[in-house]
Design a protein around this motif. Structure first.
Motif, PDB file in Angstrom:
ATOM      1  N   TYR A  48       0.845  -1.189   0.000  1.00 45.23           N
ATOM      2  CA  TYR A  48       0.000   0.000   0.000  1.00 45.23           C
ATOM      3  C   TYR A  48       0.881   1.241   0.000  1.00 45.23           C
ATOM      4  N   THR A  49       0.359   2.317  -0.561  1.00 46.82           N
ATOM      5  CA  THR A  49       1.064   3.590  -0.450  1.00 46.82           C
ATOM      6  C   THR A  49       0.694   4.246   0.877  1.00 46.82           C
ATOM      7  N   VAL A  50       1.504   5.186   1.303  1.00 44.72           N
ATOM      8  CA  VAL A  50       1.186   5.952   2.507  1.00 44.72           C
ATOM      9  C   VAL A  50      -0.136   6.697   2.318  1.00 44.72           C
ATOM     10  N   PHE A  98     -10.236   2.108  -2.341  1.00 42.49           N
ATOM     11  CA  PHE A  98      -9.134   1.533  -1.567  1.00 42.49           C
ATOM     12  C   PHE A  98      -8.668   0.242  -2.246  1.00 42.49           C
ATOM     13  N   PRO A  99      -7.331  -0.008  -2.261  1.00 46.43           N
ATOM     14  CA  PRO A  99      -6.817  -1.197  -2.951  1.00 46.43           C
ATOM     15  C   PRO A  99      -7.318  -2.496  -2.325  1.00 46.43           C
ATOM     16  N   GLY A 100      -7.754  -3.413  -3.181  1.00 50.67           N
ATOM     17  CA  GLY A 100      -8.128  -4.738  -2.723  1.00 50.67           C
ATOM     18  C   GLY A 100      -6.922  -5.669  -2.756  1.00 50.67           C
ATOM     19  N   GLU A 101      -7.191  -6.954  -2.778  1.00 51.87           N
ATOM     20  CA  GLU A 101      -6.116  -7.944  -2.751  1.00 51.87           C
ATOM     21  C   GLU A 101      -5.554  -8.158  -4.149  1.00 51.87           C
ATOM     22  N   ALA A 102      -4.251  -7.941  -4.298  1.00 56.97           N
ATOM     23  CA  ALA A 102      -3.588  -8.114  -5.591  1.00 56.97           C
ATOM     24  C   ALA A 102      -3.326  -9.591  -5.863  1.00 56.97           C
ATOM     25  N   ARG A 156      -5.075  -5.178 -10.053  1.00 55.58           N
ATOM     26  CA  ARG A 156      -5.485  -5.113  -8.659  1.00 55.58           C
ATOM     27  C   ARG A 156      -6.835  -4.420  -8.540  1.00 55.58           C
ATOM     28  N   PRO A 157      -7.787  -5.053  -7.882  1.00 55.56           N
ATOM     29  CA  PRO A 157      -9.110  -4.435  -7.738  1.00 55.56           C
ATOM     30  C   PRO A 157      -9.115  -3.369  -6.636  1.00 55.56           C
ATOM     31  N   THR A 158     -10.145  -2.586  -6.625  1.00 53.36           N
ATOM     32  CA  THR A 158     -10.348  -1.608  -5.551  1.00 53.36           C
ATOM     33  C   THR A 158     -11.780  -1.748  -5.035  1.00 53.36           C
TER      34      THR A 158
END
Length: 445
Positions: free
Chosen positions: A180-182, A271-275, A281-283
């Motif tokens: 994840y990014t900050v 928000f990023p989901g599971e890659a 990568r889904p969100t």
């Protein structure tokens, strides 16, 4: 015959009293014996009276004892940081002629209405009462850690990053071994009040323990002396407290940071989901838990709202700090633990105080002020910043609410467009403002 005697406070039991036994009627009784019997009967009657009278007198003592209060009471005296009026329990307000009265039905244990730019406290109720803060403490977490990591920095979450979170913690949905990014993590902190995002950032800062120490140091630097930090996320913990006054200081400080303003005023985000390998990568969508901002769950959006943070735990009840603008007026309101447990009560009371504050802004005398950090004013716990009547003195007007040492984006503005002349003509005192630029003011239009 029976007399009521106390068994325990508030309970009574019937017990027999002592009485003499009569002699059989068929047996002749000599005169001397009758005299002795009479004397014994009289003595027994006196004993009976002696035994029963104190018991009868004791009954009202239990009835008159006050019942223990179920509602916690604020301390008789509290911190005088920001002014002597703020050290007093109860509601503090100084209405001028024509000023609207405070809203009816306010039930928060503690609340405060202030102007975050001038620092004026317009009204307060137990402002320095030290209470559990819930997730509003995340404002201090953000004040402490936001400057440390660029928003584009990436972090891969390890299992230990998510260890130690309290049972039932609010989560944004961070997964182990995902990157994840900050920027993602802060959206998780502010929008979903995610303790998983808080703990991940805390581990990036070294550890949860190190982050707690850093937060306490930051609170002290901001002159927020009611605050004792035990957890970085505001989860209930023994000894963890803050106050409506301190939470307002945290919000005021954070709003000077452009990233803080962005995150606390974002209503919805992806928000990023599971890659997964070989797939994009889904969100998934997340929304801010601040119901004055989003209007979800039966809430109503407040006109001009621009953040900042809400919270709710078993010990803290509902807590909320919000900032809003109407016209050229900007107000900051904090409400802690309303006694009414109706849906969205903390937001209703906050909105009512906003309405009052915007109507009363120029029709009240300040009862105190939000102090600046130690770097500009020294340790505010060692002195009272205002007179007991709540009015600004020349000495504390001379003390400036300056920068927090991070952004340097401060503008000195004189009161009413000019300087205030100190009586005696020895010096000029300029009351500096903390302007709230960009998003806060744009949302108010």
């Amino acid at each position: 015959m029976a007399a009521a005697v106390p068994d325990a406070p508030g309970t009574f039991t019937d017990v027999p009293t002592i009485s003499p036994s009569p002699a059989p009627a068929s047996a002749p009784v000599p005169r001397a014996a009758r005299r002795r019997t009479g004397r014994r009967a009289a003595a027994a009657a006196l004993v009976c009276a002696a035994l029963t009278a104190p018991l009868a007198m004791a009954v009202p003592a239990y009835a008159d004892e006050p019942k223990p209060s179920k509602t916690p009471e604020p301390p008789a005296t509290m911190s005088a940081v920001g002014g002597d009026r703020l050290a007093k329990p109860g509601t503090q307000v100084e209405l001028k002629e024509g000023a609207p009265k405070l809203p009816k039905g306010l039930s928060g244990r503690s609340w405060i209405v202030s102007d975050p730019e001038t620092g004026d406290v317009l009204a307060a109720h137990n402002a320095h009462w030290r209470l559990p803060p819930a997730s509003t403490l995340k404002m201090l977490f953000a004040d402490t850690l936001l400057p440390k990591f660029p928003k584009t920095q990436k972090h891969t979450v390890e299992p230990e990053d998510l260890a130690g979170m309290g049972e039932g913690s609010s989560l944004v949905g961070i997964k182990e071994h995902q990157t994840y990014t900050v920027h993602d993590l802060w959206l998780g902190v502010f929008l979903r009040s995610g303790n998983d995002a808080v703990h991940t950032l805390a581990h990036m800062n070294g550890s949860v323990e190190q982050t707690v120490r850093d937060m306490q140091k930051q609170a002290d630097q901001l002159n927020a002396h009611d605050t004792h930090v035990v957890t970085p996320d505001g989860y209930d913990a023994k000894g963890q407290v803050s106050s409506a006054y301190d939470l307002s200081l945290f919000a005021r400080s954070g709003l000077q940071n452009a990233d803080f303003r962005e995150y606390c005023s974002t209503a919805f985000a992806q928000f990023p989901g599971e890659a997964k390998k070989g797939k994009k990568r889904p969100t998934f969508g997340i929304q801010n838990t601040n119901r004055l901002l989003t209007g979800v769950y039966g809430g109503k959006p407040y006109e001009g709202i621009a953040g900042v943070k809400n919270g709710n735990t078993t010990n803290a009840g509902s807590t909320f700090t919000g900032v809003a603008q109407r016209g050229d007026k900007v107000l900051l309101v904090t409400v802690m633990n309303p006694a009414k447990k109706e849906l969205n009560e903390v937001y209703k009371e906050t909105a009512a105080l906003f309405d009052w504050g915007f109507a009363a802004r120029d029709k009240v005398e300040p009862v105190g002020r939000l102090v600046g950090p130690k770097s500009k004013e020294g340790d505010a716990s060692k002195h009272s910043a205002t007179k007991s009547d709540g009015k600004h003195s020349a000495a504390h007007l001379a003390a400036t609410d300056g920068a927090d040492g991070r952004s340097g984006a401060w503008t000195a503005l004189g009161i009413a467009g000019g300087a205030v002349v100190v009586l005696g003509g020895l010096a000029l005192a300029v009351h500096r403002r903390w302007p709230l630029p960009d998003l806060v003011r744009r949302r108010g239009r």
